[in-house]
Every structure is written in structure tokens, then in C-alpha cells.
Write an enzyme that holds these catalytic residues in place. Structure first.
Site, short mmCIF file in Angstrom:
data_model
loop_
_atom_site.label_atom_id
_atom_site.label_comp_id
_atom_site.label_asym_id
_atom_site.label_seq_id
_atom_site.Cartn_x
_atom_site.Cartn_y
_atom_site.Cartn_z
N GLY A 1 52.91 76.25 -15.46
CA GLY A 1 51.96 76.06 -14.36
C GLY A 1 50.69 76.79 -14.73
O GLY A 1 50.34 76.90 -15.91
N TYR B 1 60.50 79.90 -24.27
CA TYR B 1 61.45 80.34 -23.25
C TYR B 1 61.64 79.22 -22.23
O TYR B 1 60.68 78.76 -21.61
CB TYR B 1 60.94 81.60 -22.54
CG TYR B 1 61.03 82.82 -23.44
CD1 TYR B 1 62.18 83.62 -23.42
CD2 TYR B 1 60.02 83.13 -24.33
CE1 TYR B 1 62.29 84.71 -24.27
CE2 TYR B 1 60.12 84.22 -25.18
CZ TYR B 1 61.26 85.00 -25.14
OH TYR B 1 61.37 86.08 -25.99
N CYS C 1 45.52 76.57 -16.44
CA CYS C 1 45.06 76.01 -17.72
C CYS C 1 45.92 74.86 -18.24
O CYS C 1 45.43 73.73 -18.35
CB CYS C 1 44.99 77.12 -18.77
SG CYS C 1 43.69 78.29 -18.39
P1 NAD Z 1 38.25 80.92 -11.68
O1 NAD Z 1 38.43 79.78 -10.74
O2 NAD Z 1 39.13 82.10 -11.59
O3 NAD Z 1 36.75 81.45 -11.62
C1 NAD Z 1 35.63 80.63 -11.64
C2 NAD Z 1 34.50 81.36 -10.91
O4 NAD Z 1 33.30 80.61 -11.06
C3 NAD Z 1 34.73 81.49 -9.40
O5 NAD Z 1 34.64 82.84 -9.03
C4 NAD Z 1 33.61 80.65 -8.78
O6 NAD Z 1 33.13 81.16 -7.55
C5 NAD Z 1 32.55 80.75 -9.86
N1 NAD Z 1 31.51 79.72 -9.80
C6 NAD Z 1 31.63 78.39 -9.53
N2 NAD Z 1 30.42 77.79 -9.57
C7 NAD Z 1 29.52 78.76 -9.88
C8 NAD Z 1 28.11 78.75 -10.08
N3 NAD Z 1 27.39 77.63 -9.98
N4 NAD Z 1 27.50 79.94 -10.36
C9 NAD Z 1 28.22 81.07 -10.46
N5 NAD Z 1 29.56 81.13 -10.30
C10 NAD Z 1 30.21 79.98 -10.01
O7 NAD Z 1 38.35 80.27 -13.14
P2 NAD Z 1 39.01 80.91 -14.45
O8 NAD Z 1 40.49 80.88 -14.36
O9 NAD Z 1 38.31 82.17 -14.77
O10 NAD Z 1 38.60 79.80 -15.54
C11 NAD Z 1 37.26 79.61 -15.92
C12 NAD Z 1 37.24 78.71 -17.14
O11 NAD Z 1 37.88 79.36 -18.24
C13 NAD Z 1 37.97 77.39 -16.96
O12 NAD Z 1 37.31 76.37 -17.67
C14 NAD Z 1 39.33 77.65 -17.59
O13 NAD Z 1 39.94 76.49 -18.07
C15 NAD Z 1 38.96 78.57 -18.74
N6 NAD Z 1 40.03 79.47 -19.16
C16 NAD Z 1 40.82 80.08 -18.23
C17 NAD Z 1 41.81 80.97 -18.63
C18 NAD Z 1 42.71 81.63 -17.63
O14 NAD Z 1 43.73 82.21 -18.04
N7 NAD Z 1 42.41 81.59 -16.34
C19 NAD Z 1 41.98 81.25 -20.00
C20 NAD Z 1 41.13 80.63 -20.92
C21 NAD Z 1 40.15 79.75 -20.49
#
Ligand code: NAD
Length: 441
Positions: A257, A251, A260
Site C-alpha cells: 500500500g 516478505y 507510492c
Molecule cells: P504529500 O502528499 O505528503 O505532500 C505533498 C505536499 O505538497 C502537501 O503538503 C501539499 O499541501 C503540498 N502542495 C500541493 N500543492 C502545492 C503547491 N502548489 N505549492 C506548495 N505546496 C503544495 O506527498 P509526498 O508523499 O511527500 O510525495 C510527494 C512526491 O514525492 C510524490 O510525487 C511522490 O510520489 C514522491 N515520493 C514519495 C515518497 C514517499 O515515501 N512518500 C518517496 C519517494 C517519492
């Protein structure tokens, strides 16, 4: 099975809650005390359709609990790491959250514990973390890579019915544990692929970069449509019915954005450079996306003949896509900065992401006093010089066009999501701009 989920963001909270829903005993751990306090009250810190009901039910049955303290890791068979891996300044994945969390886990892990990396991490990270854990414990442990493919907005559904599960491990014991953990989610026959942790790490980046490339590809074709009077919506239909191409992620819009694609594209290019090569297609994907993010700004600027001083524009939507409150790397950021730098002001309305957007934009001092949030989409239009659709929320798709027209100072619509029917909107007397649709002059 007893499970610890480290990091309760978009991935950790959804994964932890869904594992509890299928019967596992899950403790979610985060260093963010505010988040954990909210969750203990049964409130979700993120907007994700379907999540609240699951949270409520599993907290009540005590299968799901929340803590800022790592001691519960002691009793866990499996410990997931789902902390952020944002971009460093040079595009490399910043692993400092992951390393900190790994050390905290290593200090508490029980003998035979399986540490599962769910965060998106560059190829070779499992090896690196293995070394870190070994420096902090004498216990036997396993490290597995298990990339997550859920999409914000449909995360619960995606997690409960994954297209596939990837397990990166060469250890048969760890693979058995992962098989048992995921079995209830794969009853409909979707596959679980076992592979080396290096291949699993690479698979996640390859998948995201391919999807980002699809988006940049269709956006580039849309640009060419703008120059040739072909219509991108017709072209999209024409190509997506070919099974080899498929219709998803095709699309045209204001560029990708979110938390990821932008960072994963940069990180994979960085990995390539570290290995002495260039990923030419993926680098082009990123370049095209940067241009696309301000494509609609250029149309606005051209429409107003370079004179945007004192003008006001209304954004419908600021989230990076529909059905989420996530505004990380949203195109609404680039668009509002471009408009404000050109002397305009921006009104915005979003059903769930306004607060996150307002907070994020505070980090750009030049936008202070130039961005105004509204909680009614039509109020937001009053005295504005144009409506700009930035997010494809369902509630924007069939609006009251007469009310839009009477609210705007001049009836101009800049449809960065191609939400509206071209003929209809023009027949109602609007000047209409889109991404690559044919508009008769
Ligand atoms: P996010 O920023 O929403 O959440 C990360 C969390 O980790 C935060 O709440 C933070 O406080 C916590 N954190 C940081 N350091 C910490 C520690 N030492 N101990 C405990 N908690 C801690 O991140 P997200 O969007 O959930 O993404 C997480 C991972 O998953 C990333 O690597 C991302 O690339 C991957 N991912 C994300 C998505 C998505 O749609 N958001 C999808 C697939 C994969």
C-alpha cells in the site's frame, strides 16, 4: 546554498530538513496553512523517526524556515518541487499540483535558478514543465529531474545516506550545482548518476514497479504454499540467500500500500498504454496485489463459514507499514471494508496512525459506527472474534499471548504479517492463520 522546497509532505519536509542539517539555507513552502503554522511552532505534521530532533535544531539555527508565500524563491539557487502526484481515475499521474506549483515558482524565479522535480513524474514531464515555466518568465532557468528514493519510516536515514542519487539533466551548469548540493551526502562513495531527464523519470518508476513486483511475487508463492503445505518462511529463506535474488522486499503480507507503489504501478501502465503497449508483468503485479489485500478476509470468512454478521475483529496496526503514520492505500482499508460489508465490526489500534485512519475512513459512510479506535492494544481485543495483525510494528512481535487469549472471545489469530512463531502460538491453544506458512491440521 539557498534552497526552496515546494511541498512539505513526507518527501519535501524530510528533504528540506536534511538539506538544512548539512548546512544549506532552506525555506519550505506549502499551500497548507495549517501545516506551515504547525511547523513554525516546531511541530512535525507527520510521524517520521528522527525528524523531530533535526527540525528543532535547524529551526533554532535559522537554517530552516517555513512559509506559505513563494517570494523567498527569488533568492534561491535551487528550487525543489516535492508536491503530490496522485493517481487520476484512469491511473494516469495527476500533475495538477505540480503544474500549479511550477507556475508559482516561474513567477518568482531568479536568473539562472535551477528547478528540480523531486516528485515522481511520468517520462516527458520535465519537457512539459520547461514549456510552462518559459510561458511565465523571461529569465534563464534550468529544469532537472531528481527522483527521490527515501522510504517512509527510515526517511531521514535514507536521505542522509542514499544508495545513489539520480540527476536527470543534459545541462553541465545545472549538473554542477546538483553535484555541489549533494556532495556532503555522498562522502562514503555512493554514486551520483547523471543521465537524461527522460531516463531519470523512467528510473524512478522502473525501481518502484520492480519492488512492487517482488512483493506480489512472494505473495503469489505464499498462496501456492497455502495449497501445497510448503512453508513460505522456509521458502523465503531458501531463495533470499541467493545474492541474485536478495532478501529485501520479499516478505509475504497483506499486499503493498502507501502513497507510492499503488499509484506508480498504475501510472507506468498508463504510460505504456499511451505508447501503444502493455506492461504485462507490471499489470499482473497490480492484479495480484488487489487479490492479496483481501486474502486474509477470505480466511476469516472461511473460518467463520461465511457468517460474519455481528462478529467483531481487532486490527493491530492500520498504517500501510511499520514506523509511519501514513495510511494511504493501506490494506487495512480494504480489509475493514470487506469485513464491515459482510456484517462485522472492526476495532483497531495503531501506535501512531489511528487518527489518520479514522479520518480517512470517514469518507466511507458504510463504516460509520462500525469502526472503533482504541489506544491500548489489549483493551482493543476484548470480546473480539479474532486478532488480525495488519502492520508489522515492533511492539506486536512479542506480545503477552496469555493476555491475548483471555481477552478474545475465541482464540483465533489471523496473522497477515507472519509475525508469530507457528509452533508457539498453536501450542498455546490458538487457531492460527498466516500468509503461506505451513500449519499442521
Ligand atoms: P504529500 O502528499 O505528503 O505532500 C505533498 C505536499 O505538497 C502537501 O503538503 C501539499 O499541501 C503540498 N502542495 C500541493 N500543492 C502545492 C503547491 N502548489 N505549492 C506548495 N505546496 C503544495 O506527498 P509526498 O508523499 O511527500 O510525495 C510527494 C512526491 O514525492 C510524490 O510525487 C511522490 O510520489 C514522491 N515520493 C514519495 C515518497 C514517499 O515515501 N512518500 C518517496 C519517494 C517519492
Amino acid at each position: 546554498m539557498k534552497v526552496s522546497m515546494i511541498g512539505t509532505g513526507y518527501v519535501g519536509l524530510v528533504s528540506g530538513t536534511c538539506f538544512a542539517e548539512i548546512g544549506h539555507d532552506v525555506t519550505c513552502i506549502d499551500i497548507d496553512h495549517k501545516k506551515i503554522a504547525m511547523l513554525r511552532d516546531g511541530k512535525s505534521p507527520i510521524y517520521e523517526p528522527g525528524l523531530n530532533d533535526l527540525l528543532e535544531r535547524n529551526i533554532k539555527t535559522k537554517r530552516l524556515s517555513f512559509s506559505t508565500d513563494y517570494t523567498s524563491v527569488k533568492g534561491a539557487r535551487v528550487i525543489f518541487l516535492a508536491v503530490g502526484t496522485p493517481s487520476a481515475d484512469d491511473g494516469k499521474a495527476d500533475l495538477h499540483y505540480l503544474k500549479d506549483a511550477t507556475i508559482s515558482v516561474a513567477k518568482e524565479i531568479a536568473d539562472g535558478g535551477v528547478i528540480v522535480i523531486k516528485s515522481t513524474v511520468p517520462v516527458g514531464t520535465c519537457k512539459l514543465l520547461h514549456k510552462i515555466v518559459a510561458e511565465h518568465t523571461k529569465k534563464k532557468f534550468y529544469i532537472v529531474n531528481n527522483p527521490e528514493f527515501l522510504k517512509e519510516g527510515t526517511a531521514v536515514e535514507d536521505f542522509m545516506r542514499p544508495d545513489r542519487v539520480i540527476i536527470g539533466s543534459n545541462d553541465p551548469d545545472a549538473c554542477l550545482v546538483m553535484d555541489e548540493l549533494y556532495a556532503p551526502l555522498l562522502r562514503q562513495g555512493n554514486p551520483i548518476h547523471f543521465m537524461s531527464n527522460l531516463s531519470a523519470e523512467m528510473s524512478k518508476y522502473a525501481a518502484n514497479c520492480f519492488l512492487a513486483t517482488k512483493i506480489s511475487f512472494i505473495n503469489e508463492i505464499a498462496r501456492l504454499c497455502d495449497h501445497t503445505d510448503a512453508d513460505i518462511e522456509e521458502v523465503r529463506k531458501g531463495i533470499s540467500s541467493d545474492k541474485r535474488i536478495g532478501g529485501l522486499f520479499l516478505y509475504p503480507g497483506p499486499g503493498y500500500g502507501g502513497s507510492c507503489f499503488p499509484k506508480d504501478v498504475k501510472a507506468l501502465c498508463h504510460t505504456a498504454k499511451e505508447n501503444g503497449m502493455e506492461l504485462e508483468i507490471v499489470e499482473a503485479t497490480e492484479r495480484v496485489n488487489q487479490k492479496q489485500k483481501v486474502r486474509m478476509f477470505e480466511k476469516i470468512r472461511d473460518h467463520y463459514k461465511n457468517d460474519l454478521k455481528g462478529k467483531t475483529f481487532t486490527f493491530w496496526g492500520v498504517a500501510f507499514k511499520a514506523n509511519t503514520d501514513d495510511v494511504r492505500e493501506a490494506s487495512a482499508i480494504d480489509m475493514s471494508l470487506a469485513l464491515i460489508r459482510a456484517g462485522a465490526t472492526v476495532n483497531f489500534y495503531d501506535p501512531v496512525a489511528s487518527e489518520n485512519f479514522a479520518t480517512l475512513m470517514k469518507t466511507y459512510p458504510e463504516t460509520h459506527g462500525k469502526l472503533k479506535v482504541f489506544d491500548d492494544r489489549y483493551e482493543c481485543l476484548k470480546n473480539s472474534d479474532g486478532l488480525v495483525t495488519m502492520t508489522e510494528w515492533r511492539e506486536f512481535k512479542a506480545p503477552d499471548f496469555n493476555l491475548i487469549k483471555s481477552s478474545l472471545k475465541s482464540p483465533v489469530v489471523f496473522d497477515a504479517r507472519n509475525l508469530f512463531d507457528t509452533q508457539k502460538i498453536i501450542s498455546l491453544g490458538f487457531t492460527y492463520y498466516s500468509i503461506g506458512k505451513f500449519i499442521k491440521k
